[in-house]
Design a protein around this motif. Sequence first.
Motif, PDB file in Angstrom:
ATOM      1  N   MET A 129       0.806  -1.184   0.000  1.00 22.49           N
ATOM      2  CA  MET A 129       0.000   0.000   0.000  1.00 22.49           C
ATOM      3  C   MET A 129       0.859   1.262   0.000  1.00 22.49           C
ATOM      4  SD  MET A 129      -3.101   0.836   0.196  1.00 22.49           S
ATOM      5  CE  MET A 129      -4.353   1.719   0.883  1.00 22.49           C
ATOM      6  N   ARG A 130       1.911   1.223   0.830  1.00 22.31           N
ATOM      7  CA  ARG A 130       2.804   2.375   0.874  1.00 22.31           C
ATOM      8  C   ARG A 130       3.467   2.627  -0.467  1.00 22.31           C
ATOM      9  NH1 ARG A 130       5.720   1.705   6.698  1.00 22.31           N
ATOM     10  NH2 ARG A 130       3.880   2.242   7.866  1.00 22.31           N
ATOM     11  N   GLU A 131       3.756   1.590  -1.132  1.00 25.96           N
ATOM     12  CA  GLU A 131       4.387   1.732  -2.461  1.00 25.96           C
ATOM     13  C   GLU A 131       3.434   2.409  -3.426  1.00 25.96           C
ATOM     14  OE1 GLU A 131       5.832  -1.970  -3.985  1.00 25.96           O
ATOM     15  OE2 GLU A 131       6.858  -2.400  -2.122  1.00 25.96           O
ATOM     16  N   ILE A 132       2.192   2.080  -3.366  1.00 28.57           N
ATOM     17  CA  ILE A 132       1.191   2.668  -4.257  1.00 28.57           C
ATOM     18  C   ILE A 132       1.043   4.158  -3.936  1.00 28.57           C
ATOM     19  CG2 ILE A 132      -1.248   2.673  -4.862  1.00 28.57           C
ATOM     20  CD1 ILE A 132      -1.220  -0.360  -4.451  1.00 28.57           C
ATOM     21  N   ILE A 133       0.974   4.493  -2.635  1.00 29.86           N
ATOM     22  CA  ILE A 133       0.857   5.890  -2.236  1.00 29.86           C
ATOM     23  C   ILE A 133       2.101   6.654  -2.666  1.00 29.86           C
ATOM     24  CG2 ILE A 133       0.717   7.451  -0.247  1.00 29.86           C
ATOM     25  CD1 ILE A 133      -1.033   5.346   1.131  1.00 29.86           C
ATOM     26  N   ALA A 134       3.281   6.055  -2.510  1.00 29.93           N
ATOM     27  CA  ALA A 134       4.534   6.695  -2.916  1.00 29.93           C
ATOM     28  C   ALA A 134       4.543   6.927  -4.424  1.00 29.93           C
ATOM     29  CB  ALA A 134       5.725   5.862  -2.479  1.00 29.93           C
ATOM     30  N   ILE A 166       1.884   7.254  -6.344  1.00 35.35           N
ATOM     31  CA  ILE A 166       0.889   8.290  -6.639  1.00 35.35           C
ATOM     32  C   ILE A 166       1.466   9.672  -6.325  1.00 35.35           C
ATOM     33  CG2 ILE A 166      -1.334   9.255  -5.921  1.00 35.35           C
ATOM     34  CD1 ILE A 166      -2.322   6.365  -5.574  1.00 35.35           C
ATOM     35  N   LEU A 167       2.121   9.805  -5.179  1.00 33.57           N
ATOM     36  CA  LEU A 167       2.735  11.086  -4.810  1.00 33.57           C
ATOM     37  C   LEU A 167       3.851  11.469  -5.783  1.00 33.57           C
ATOM     38  CD1 LEU A 167       2.829  10.809  -0.901  1.00 33.57           C
ATOM     39  CD2 LEU A 167       1.287  12.174  -2.320  1.00 33.57           C
ATOM     40  N   GLY A 168       4.620  10.467  -6.192  1.00 35.26           N
ATOM     41  CA  GLY A 168       5.682  10.711  -7.172  1.00 35.26           C
ATOM     42  C   GLY A 168       5.109  11.165  -8.508  1.00 35.26           C
ATOM     43  N   ALA A 169       4.040  10.509  -8.939  1.00 39.28           N
ATOM     44  CA  ALA A 169       3.393  10.878 -10.196  1.00 39.28           C
ATOM     45  C   ALA A 169       2.804  12.282 -10.098  1.00 39.28           C
ATOM     46  CB  ALA A 169       2.309   9.870 -10.553  1.00 39.28           C
ATOM     47  N   GLU A 170       2.234  12.584  -8.930  1.00 40.05           N
ATOM     48  CA  GLU A 170       1.671  13.924  -8.740  1.00 40.05           C
ATOM     49  C   GLU A 170       2.767  14.983  -8.784  1.00 40.05           C
ATOM     50  OE1 GLU A 170      -0.991  16.478  -5.544  1.00 40.05           O
ATOM     51  OE2 GLU A 170      -0.526  14.386  -5.118  1.00 40.05           O
ATOM     52  N   ALA A 171       3.878  14.715  -8.129  1.00 41.34           N
ATOM     53  CA  ALA A 171       4.999  15.666  -8.140  1.00 41.34           C
ATOM     54  C   ALA A 171       5.533  15.834  -9.550  1.00 41.34           C
ATOM     55  CB  ALA A 171       6.094  15.190  -7.194  1.00 41.34           C
ATOM     56  N   GLU A 172       5.657  14.742 -10.276  1.00 42.82           N
ATOM     57  CA  GLU A 172       6.151  14.823 -11.657  1.00 42.82           C
ATOM     58  C   GLU A 172       5.153  15.581 -12.530  1.00 42.82           C
ATOM     59  OE1 GLU A 172       7.680  11.940 -15.244  1.00 42.82           O
ATOM     60  OE2 GLU A 172       7.805  11.206 -13.186  1.00 42.82           O
ATOM     61  N   GLY A 173       3.867  15.374 -12.320  1.00 44.57           N
ATOM     62  CA  GLY A 173       2.834  16.095 -13.058  1.00 44.57           C
ATOM     63  C   GLY A 173       2.915  17.591 -12.793  1.00 44.57           C
TER      64      GLY A 173
END
Length: 112
Positions: free
Chosen positions: A1-6, A8-15
């Motif tokens: 789960m933490r990996e998925i959240i990480a 998602i946060l990484g994708a959001e930061a890259e976006g």
Amino acid sequence: MREIIAKILGAEAEGKKIVETAKMEAEHILAEARVKGQETSDRLRKETQLEITRALEECTKAIQQEEESALARASGDMSALFPLDQPAREQAVLAGLLSMVRSHDDDPNHGI
């Protein structure tokens, strides 16, 4: 789960980085367009002013030539209508001078 959240946060930061980069690029393009637009406007204004100046000079020259031509025609017409030989010219000048002297002598404020 933490990996998925990480992820998602990484994708959001890259976006966000992609959006910020796109905004900066758009602002740069817009600034360049403004500069080019101003340069084009200035150039066209100068060219237009030069054209107006040239047109005015041409019109002024044409008007002067027409005036000179009209004066020459009128002078020729007057000479044809009223031909004066030298004695007649001298008499006309003398008559004009005498008329001026008489009107000056008749002036009640003469000498004031």
